[in-house]
Write a protein that holds these residues in place. Structure first.
Motif, PDB file in Angstrom:
ATOM      1  N   UNK A 186       0.814  -1.235  -0.131  1.00 39.45           N
ATOM      2  CA  UNK A 186       0.084  -0.327  -0.390  1.00 39.45           C
ATOM      3  C   UNK A 186       0.675   0.950  -0.467  1.00 39.45           C
ATOM      4  N   UNK A 187       2.027   1.159   0.715  1.00 35.16           N
ATOM      5  CA  UNK A 187       3.169   2.351   1.002  1.00 35.16           C
ATOM      6  C   UNK A 187       3.674   2.387  -0.711  1.00 35.16           C
ATOM      7  N   UNK A 188       3.915   1.391  -1.060  1.00 35.72           N
ATOM      8  CA  UNK A 188       4.546   1.481  -2.703  1.00 35.72           C
ATOM      9  C   UNK A 188       3.862   2.053  -3.673  1.00 35.72           C
ATOM     10  N   UNK A 189       2.395   1.936  -3.330  1.00 40.89           N
ATOM     11  CA  UNK A 189       1.084   1.299  -4.428  1.00 40.89           C
ATOM     12  C   UNK A 189       0.883   3.006  -3.848  1.00 40.89           C
ATOM     13  N   UNK A 190       0.568   4.332  -3.073  1.00 44.26           N
ATOM     14  CA  UNK A 190       0.313   5.816  -3.039  1.00 44.26           C
ATOM     15  C   UNK A 190       1.500   6.700  -3.123  1.00 44.26           C
ATOM     16  N   UNK A 191       3.169   5.598  -3.198  1.00 43.03           N
ATOM     17  CA  UNK A 191       4.250   6.811  -3.640  1.00 43.03           C
ATOM     18  C   UNK A 191       4.057   6.696  -4.859  1.00 43.03           C
ATOM     19  N   UNK A 192       4.120   5.527  -5.439  1.00 50.64           N
ATOM     20  CA  UNK A 192       4.104   5.600  -6.971  1.00 50.64           C
ATOM     21  C   UNK A 192       2.355   6.423  -8.017  1.00 50.64           C
ATOM     22  N   UNK A 193       1.511   6.174  -6.774  1.00 49.47           N
ATOM     23  CA  UNK A 193       0.360   6.904  -7.655  1.00 49.47           C
ATOM     24  C   UNK A 193       0.810   8.676  -7.410  1.00 49.47           C
ATOM     25  N   UNK A 194       1.267   8.523  -6.555  1.00 51.05           N
ATOM     26  CA  UNK A 194       2.259  10.464  -6.405  1.00 51.05           C
ATOM     27  C   UNK A 194       2.439  10.552  -7.285  1.00 51.05           C
ATOM     28  N   UNK A 195       4.003   9.676  -7.679  1.00 47.45           N
ATOM     29  CA  UNK A 195       5.124  10.144  -8.784  1.00 47.45           C
ATOM     30  C   UNK A 195       4.136  10.305  -9.301  1.00 47.45           C
ATOM     31  N   UNK A 196       2.965   9.077 -10.134  1.00 49.94           N
ATOM     32  CA  UNK A 196       2.197   9.687 -11.563  1.00 49.94           C
ATOM     33  C   UNK A 196       1.460  11.074 -11.799  1.00 49.94           C
ATOM     34  N   UNK A 197       0.618  10.991 -11.056  1.00 50.07           N
ATOM     35  CA  UNK A 197      -0.078  12.548 -10.101  1.00 50.07           C
ATOM     36  C   UNK A 197       1.105  13.775 -10.218  1.00 50.07           C
ATOM     37  N   UNK A 198       1.637  13.421 -10.087  1.00 52.99           N
ATOM     38  CA  UNK A 198       2.340  14.969  -9.533  1.00 52.99           C
ATOM     39  C   UNK A 198       3.576  15.343 -11.215  1.00 52.99           C
ATOM     40  N   UNK A 199       3.356  14.263 -11.858  1.00 55.29           N
ATOM     41  CA  UNK A 199       3.753  14.413 -13.050  1.00 55.29           C
ATOM     42  C   UNK A 199       3.915  15.733 -13.517  1.00 55.29           C
ATOM     43  N   UNK A 200       2.049  15.824 -14.004  1.00 50.68           N
ATOM     44  CA  UNK A 200       1.469  17.080 -14.878  1.00 50.68           C
ATOM     45  C   UNK A 200       2.243  19.092 -14.336  1.00 50.68           C
ATOM     46  N   UNK A 201       2.297  18.963 -13.521  1.00 49.47           N
ATOM     47  CA  UNK A 201       2.465  20.153 -12.115  1.00 49.47           C
ATOM     48  C   UNK A 201       3.764  20.623 -12.953  1.00 49.47           C
ATOM     49  N   UNK A 202       4.867  19.115 -13.281  1.00 47.10           N
ATOM     50  CA  UNK A 202       5.887  20.043 -13.030  1.00 47.10           C
ATOM     51  C   UNK A 202       6.457  20.013 -15.006  1.00 47.10           C
ATOM     52  N   UNK A 203       5.157  19.438 -16.178  1.00 45.35           N
ATOM     53  CA  UNK A 203       5.561  19.821 -17.610  1.00 45.35           C
ATOM     54  C   UNK A 203       4.516  20.607 -17.784  1.00 45.35           C
ATOM     55  N   UNK A 204       3.762  21.195 -17.067  1.00 46.19           N
ATOM     56  CA  UNK A 204       3.122  22.004 -18.066  1.00 46.19           C
ATOM     57  C   UNK A 204       3.761  23.509 -18.316  1.00 46.19           C
ATOM     58  N   UNK A 205       4.526  24.326 -17.565  1.00 45.46           N
ATOM     59  CA  UNK A 205       5.160  24.974 -18.674  1.00 45.46           C
ATOM     60  C   UNK A 205       5.650  24.806 -19.483  1.00 45.46           C
ATOM     61  N   UNK A 225      -1.188   6.024   8.561  1.00 39.87           N
ATOM     62  CA  UNK A 225      -1.129   7.142   8.048  1.00 39.87           C
ATOM     63  C   UNK A 225       0.544   7.436   7.256  1.00 39.87           C
ATOM     64  N   UNK A 226       1.231   5.760   7.885  1.00 40.74           N
ATOM     65  CA  UNK A 226       2.548   5.960   7.433  1.00 40.74           C
ATOM     66  C   UNK A 226       2.746   5.435   6.289  1.00 40.74           C
ATOM     67  N   UNK A 227       0.846   4.946   5.020  1.00 41.98           N
ATOM     68  CA  UNK A 227       1.115   3.923   4.162  1.00 41.98           C
ATOM     69  C   UNK A 227       0.525   5.539   3.778  1.00 41.98           C
ATOM     70  N   UNK A 228      -0.229   6.616   3.571  1.00 40.38           N
ATOM     71  CA  UNK A 228      -0.244   7.602   2.732  1.00 40.38           C
ATOM     72  C   UNK A 228       0.523   8.701   2.668  1.00 40.38           C
ATOM     73  N   UNK A 229       2.052   8.322   3.867  1.00 42.88           N
ATOM     74  CA  UNK A 229       3.210   9.252   3.502  1.00 42.88           C
ATOM     75  C   UNK A 229       4.023   8.937   2.473  1.00 42.88           C
ATOM     76  N   UNK A 230       3.882   7.625   1.414  1.00 41.85           N
ATOM     77  CA  UNK A 230       3.975   7.853   0.807  1.00 41.85           C
ATOM     78  C   UNK A 230       3.894   8.373  -0.609  1.00 41.85           C
ATOM     79  N   UNK A 231       2.957   9.188  -0.183  1.00 39.07           N
ATOM     80  CA  UNK A 231       2.464  10.445  -1.470  1.00 39.07           C
ATOM     81  C   UNK A 231       2.989  11.347  -1.540  1.00 39.07           C
ATOM     82  N   UNK A 232       3.730  12.542  -0.550  1.00 36.32           N
ATOM     83  CA  UNK A 232       4.673  12.374  -0.533  1.00 36.32           C
ATOM     84  C   UNK A 232       6.131  12.575  -0.762  1.00 36.32           C
TER      85      UNK A 232
END
Length: 428
Positions: free
Chosen positions: A36-55, A158-165
């Motif tokens: 679950x922690x790794x899944x949240x981390x990978x979810x966060x990784x893919x989701x945040x990509x757009x904000x970096x490439x928008x400019x 909560x520790x699992x959800x920290x994977x997002x960061x």
């Protein structure tokens, strides 16, 4: 001759450590935790990509900020729908299978974003990705919440959800590396193409992680002719809980979106600060987010779910006041990135455990999926409303007003809901 001294001196009892909860869980629970922690981390990784490439996309394709914003909004709305559907599926086909499907879904459509030839193709691919991004949160939160014993549930979830960061930080690193070795027109595509990596993770989940015992027991007791129905969360005995929990998530997510969507614009355009676009400031926010997740995970078990929500709601609103009302320099703003990430992200650490404990096993996925994601859908309107309000009043007033209302709603909703710390889950 005196008799020998046979007094037995008792050994000192070791003080309980902060990670005793992890040492005391079994192998299957650890596998679930890391999946679950790794899944949240990978979810966060893919989701945040757009904000970096928008400019880069604005420069290359000439899209407007409004068109870029539409991609963000459509992704959030799709994630809200996907999160609810995933909750329903997790009650029907299982927590683990739903987790696998949602990870495969968001990985595939993130990968597809890298091959978009125009704005319309990117909008469609990214919107479809949103269904999986929202669904993974629901499936992972329910799965983890049911596996861990009651007294440690808040810490573990909560520790699992920290994977997002951590996933957010990984995206920042990948962005820096790719844009340093590749031309921008290739680098943004490579970043999205790397989004397929989470699909490999599904192999691990499929081989090693099982549905929680409590869920299997509930399914065994369930009459084949009477499967769980998603609309049971609106039944008379559950409806009031569903409404209050939805109000709680709307407030927390609305405050978060109000801060993260408009605060950088306010500080750059009205305060003239340049630190917002630096890697140092982003690193401060990401580190603050991770620490906030972890500290909140422990506090939600120590203080209780309700007190923890109230604490982080007050902290989030306080930091908004500091940002919008006090004149600050670039140096001060750099350091304020830490408490901003700490409070704005930390408030979500106890959300998974709390929603898990509010609903019975039979409809837990449906209840958790609906409450969190209806909150996400309603909160997605907040950036738009702030933008409209800022046409008549200063942007700082709009941000402050919506943050105050949002976190005030969190406090009122938390006070109205039952305290669930230590609640034992059963198969009924």
């Amino acid at each position: 001759m005196s008799a020998p001294d046979t007094t037995v001196i008792p050994k000192a009892t070791a003080r309980p450590g902060p990670f005793d909860w992890y040492r005391n869980i079994n192998q299957q629970e650890r596998r679930t935790f890391w999946s679950c922690k790794i899944g949240y981390g990978l979810d966060g990784m893919d989701t945040q990509m757009l904000s970096f490439v928008v400019p880069t996309l604005i420069a290359m394709w000439g899209i407007t900020t409004g068109e870029a914003g539409l991609i963000h909004t459509s992704t959030l709305i799709a994630s809200a729908i996907g999160g609810w559907v995933a909750g329903i599926l997790s009650d029907r086909i299982g927590r683990v299978r739903t987790l696998q499907l949602t990870v495969l879904w968001f990985a595939f459509f993130t990968f597809l974003c890298g091959f978009a030839q125009n704005y319309e193709q990117l909008l469609i691919s990214r919107t479809l990705m949103g269904f999986g991004f929202g669904g993974e949160w629901t499936a992972g939160a329910v799965l983890m919440g049911e596996v861990i014993r009651a007294k440690d549930r808040g810490k573990a979830v909560g520790m699992v959800q920290s994977g997002w960061a951590l996933g957010w930080g990984l995206t920042a690193i990948l962005y820096a590396l790719l844009f340093s070795v590749l031309p921008p027109e290739d680098a943004w595509r490579a970043l999205f193409i790397l989004g397929i990596v989470p699909a490999v993770f599904v192999i691990f989940v499929r081989r090693l992680v099982k549905d929680p015992e409590i869920y299997r027991e509930a399914k065994a007791k369930q009459e084949p002719s009477n499967p769980a129905k998603f609309y049971e969360i609106f039944a008379p005995g559950i409806l009031f809980t569903t409404l209050r929990a939805s109000i709680l998530t709307t407030g927390a997510l609305g405050g978060y979106y109000a801060i993260t969507s408009w605060l950088p614009t306010f500080l750059k355009n009205e305060r003239g600060l340049s630190v917002l676009g630096t890697g140092g400031y982003l690193a401060m926010v990401i580190v603050g987010s991770y620490v906030g997740y972890v500290i909140s995970a422990y506090l939600t078990d120590i203080l209780g779910r309700k007190k923890n929500f109230i604490l982080f709601a007050v902290g989030s609103f306080t930091i908004v006041l500091l940002y919008t009302q006090l004149p600050v320099s670039n140096g001060v703003m750099l350091w304020l990135g830490f408490p901003l990430g700490f409070f704005a992200s930390g408030i979500f650490s106890g959300m998974g455990a709390f929603l898990t404990e509010l609903f019975p096993t039979r409809i837990r996925g449906s209840g958790q999926g609906f409450c969190y994601n209806i909150g996400r859908a309603l909160a997605a309107l907040f950036p738009l409303l702030i933008g409209l309000l800022s046409q008549k009043v200063p942007l700082s007033v709009g941000i402050g007003a919506f943050a105050a209302v949002s976190y005030g709603v969190v406090i009122l909703a938390a006070l109205s809901l039952p305290e669930t710390r230590g609640k034992q889950l059963d198969a009924q």
